[in-house]
Design a protein around this motif. Structure first.
Motif, mmCIF file in Angstrom:
data_model
loop_
_atom_site.group_PDB
_atom_site.id
_atom_site.type_symbol
_atom_site.label_atom_id
_atom_site.label_comp_id
_atom_site.label_asym_id
_atom_site.label_seq_id
_atom_site.Cartn_x
_atom_site.Cartn_y
_atom_site.Cartn_z
ATOM 1 N N UNK A 1 0.803 -1.330 -0.042
ATOM 2 C CA UNK A 1 -0.160 -0.001 0.247
ATOM 3 C C UNK A 1 0.812 1.317 0.011
ATOM 4 N N UNK A 2 2.286 1.089 0.405
ATOM 5 C CA UNK A 2 2.980 2.272 0.400
ATOM 6 C C UNK A 2 2.550 3.129 1.482
ATOM 7 N N UNK A 3 1.666 2.431 2.622
ATOM 8 C CA UNK A 3 1.491 3.261 4.041
ATOM 9 C C UNK A 3 1.431 2.408 5.148
ATOM 10 N N UNK A 4 2.166 2.648 6.191
ATOM 11 C CA UNK A 4 2.511 1.555 7.181
ATOM 12 C C UNK A 4 1.492 2.130 8.621
ATOM 13 N N UNK A 5 1.232 3.394 8.417
ATOM 14 C CA UNK A 5 0.522 3.887 9.778
ATOM 15 C C UNK A 5 1.324 4.028 10.920
ATOM 16 N N UNK A 6 2.596 3.834 10.667
ATOM 17 C CA UNK A 6 3.595 4.068 11.647
ATOM 18 C C UNK A 6 4.392 5.192 11.573
ATOM 19 N N UNK A 7 4.799 6.063 12.537
ATOM 20 C CA UNK A 7 5.648 7.055 12.391
ATOM 21 C C UNK A 7 6.852 7.133 13.423
ATOM 22 N N UNK A 8 8.058 7.239 12.991
ATOM 23 C CA UNK A 8 9.135 7.317 14.010
ATOM 24 C C UNK A 8 9.416 8.618 14.657
ATOM 25 N N UNK A 9 9.795 8.671 15.905
ATOM 26 C CA UNK A 9 10.265 9.690 16.372
ATOM 27 C C UNK A 9 11.431 9.511 17.222
ATOM 28 N N UNK A 10 12.399 10.495 16.977
ATOM 29 C CA UNK A 10 13.812 10.133 17.356
ATOM 30 C C UNK A 10 14.372 11.240 18.261
ATOM 31 N N UNK A 11 14.651 11.020 19.676
ATOM 32 C CA UNK A 11 14.929 11.965 20.719
ATOM 33 C C UNK A 11 16.336 11.636 20.968
#
Length: 342
Positions: free
Chosen positions: A59-69
């Motif tokens: 689909x080209x979409x994982x519904x996951x977003x990465x956050x790096x801190x």
């Protein structure tokens, strides 16, 4: 070991094609509501688990977003992450959190891992060793994965950011100390490789100039953002032939250390010495000697970073949306600097 259930198993059970099962599981509008319900109910009974990575690749979409801190054991970054999650979860996104621990190699690994996991976007606060020409950052941009910096950022064309006006924060903190009658104001300047600390220092310096107070280089010390650094910095400053009568610290933790050393040397706060920190960490308001501090609005910063991401990902024209959001800092005055109210 139990074998994994596949769409072929479901198809065999229902005596329909695997293609129909696949379409039903992926909410294809060609499938009737009754068939979709039948497939979903059967899949649940058979304990079928979808391959999320394969689904993302299709689909080209994982519904996951990465956050790096840099780290999550900080109230500031924890609050930013909470703001991000509160904004993204209702939109169907899950957040994957990574820490760099101020390590360049780990930062690169984090970015590559998130890209390989097909995340829909990366929200990032850079480490203090990030280089502006870092190839892995360019890789994110080249893959058209939305990249949003928050708090700590690089100035890159086409990349959005959400920050606070650190210059203004340094300015209002120093101006407050001047208004309280302080004339020899020192600054614990933090890591000057990071733009946020550079801007806080410039705000401090400009406030002195605007109020006719000479800038003294001896009053400026680069410090880490921890209590021990603040203690050592205060020892150095108080040992000067002409010691300061106030400190504006770019970090609440260093400010706390400075207060401990000032009190250890028998100097009264705020009557003889004032301190203002930066960050509005929870401990600043709960101490017996509460600490004045510049609030960075981390929850609002996290929510805004998430909103910028959503605006980019939902842009139907597939145009790059670049935003530079700058939040307004607020100075919260407390006992450590309220000389006139004592």
């Amino acid at each position: 070991m139990t074998e994994k259930v596949t769409i072929y198993d479901i198809a065999k059970k229902l005596e329909i094609t695997a293609a129909t099962v696949s379409r039903a599981l992926n909410n294809n509008p060609k499938i009737s509501p009754a068939t979709r319900k039948l497939v979903l109910d059967t899949a649940a009974k058979m304990n079928y688990k979808q391959n999320k990575l394969a689904q993302a690749l299709r689909s080209g979409k994982s519904n996951n977003v990465g956050v790096i801190v840099p780290r999550i054991d900080s109230n500031f970054f924890a609050s930013v992450i909470r703001g991000i999650e509160e904004e993204l979860h209702p939109e169907g996104y899950q957040v994957i959190i990574c820490q760099t621990h101020e390590d360049e190699k780990r930062e690169i690994e984090n970015i590559n891992t998130l890209l390989n996991a097909q995340v829909d976007g990366i929200l990032m606060s850079i480490s203090n060793v990030t280089k502006e020409n870092e190839l892995v950052i360019k890789r994110v941009i080249s893959k058209s994965v939305p990249l949003i910096f928050f708090d700590r950022k690089l100035n890159l064309d086409g990349v959005s950011s959400v920050t606070i006006n650190d210059f203004e924060g340094g300015y209002i903190a120093t101006k407050h100390l001047i208004k309280e009658g302080c004339t020899k104001i020192a600054h614990l300047a933090g890591d000057q490789s990071l733009e946020i600390y550079q801007n806080r220092f410039e705000g401090y310096k400009q406030a002195l100039i605007d109020h006719g107070i000479s800038f003294n280089e001896k009053y400026v010390l680069r410090t880490k953002s921890n209590v021990d650094a603040g203690i050592n910095a205060a020892k150095t400053l108080l040992s000067l032939d002409n010691p300061p009568d106030a400190i504006f610290s770019s970090s609440d933790f260093a400010g706390l250390g400075a207060i401990q050393e000032v009190k250890e040397q028998g100097i009264a706060i705020p009557n003889d010495f004032c301190v203002v920190g930066f960050g509005n960490e929870p401990f600043t308001k709960f101490m017996e000697l509460s600490i004045s501090s510049v609030d960075q609005s981390p929850m609002e910063m996290g929510k805004m970073a998430a909103k910028v991401f959503l605006e980019q990902i939902n842009n139907t024209n597939n145009l790059k949306v670049e935003k530079k959001v700058v939040l307004v800092p607020e100075l919260l005055t407390r006992k450590s600097s309220n000389r006139k109210n004592t």
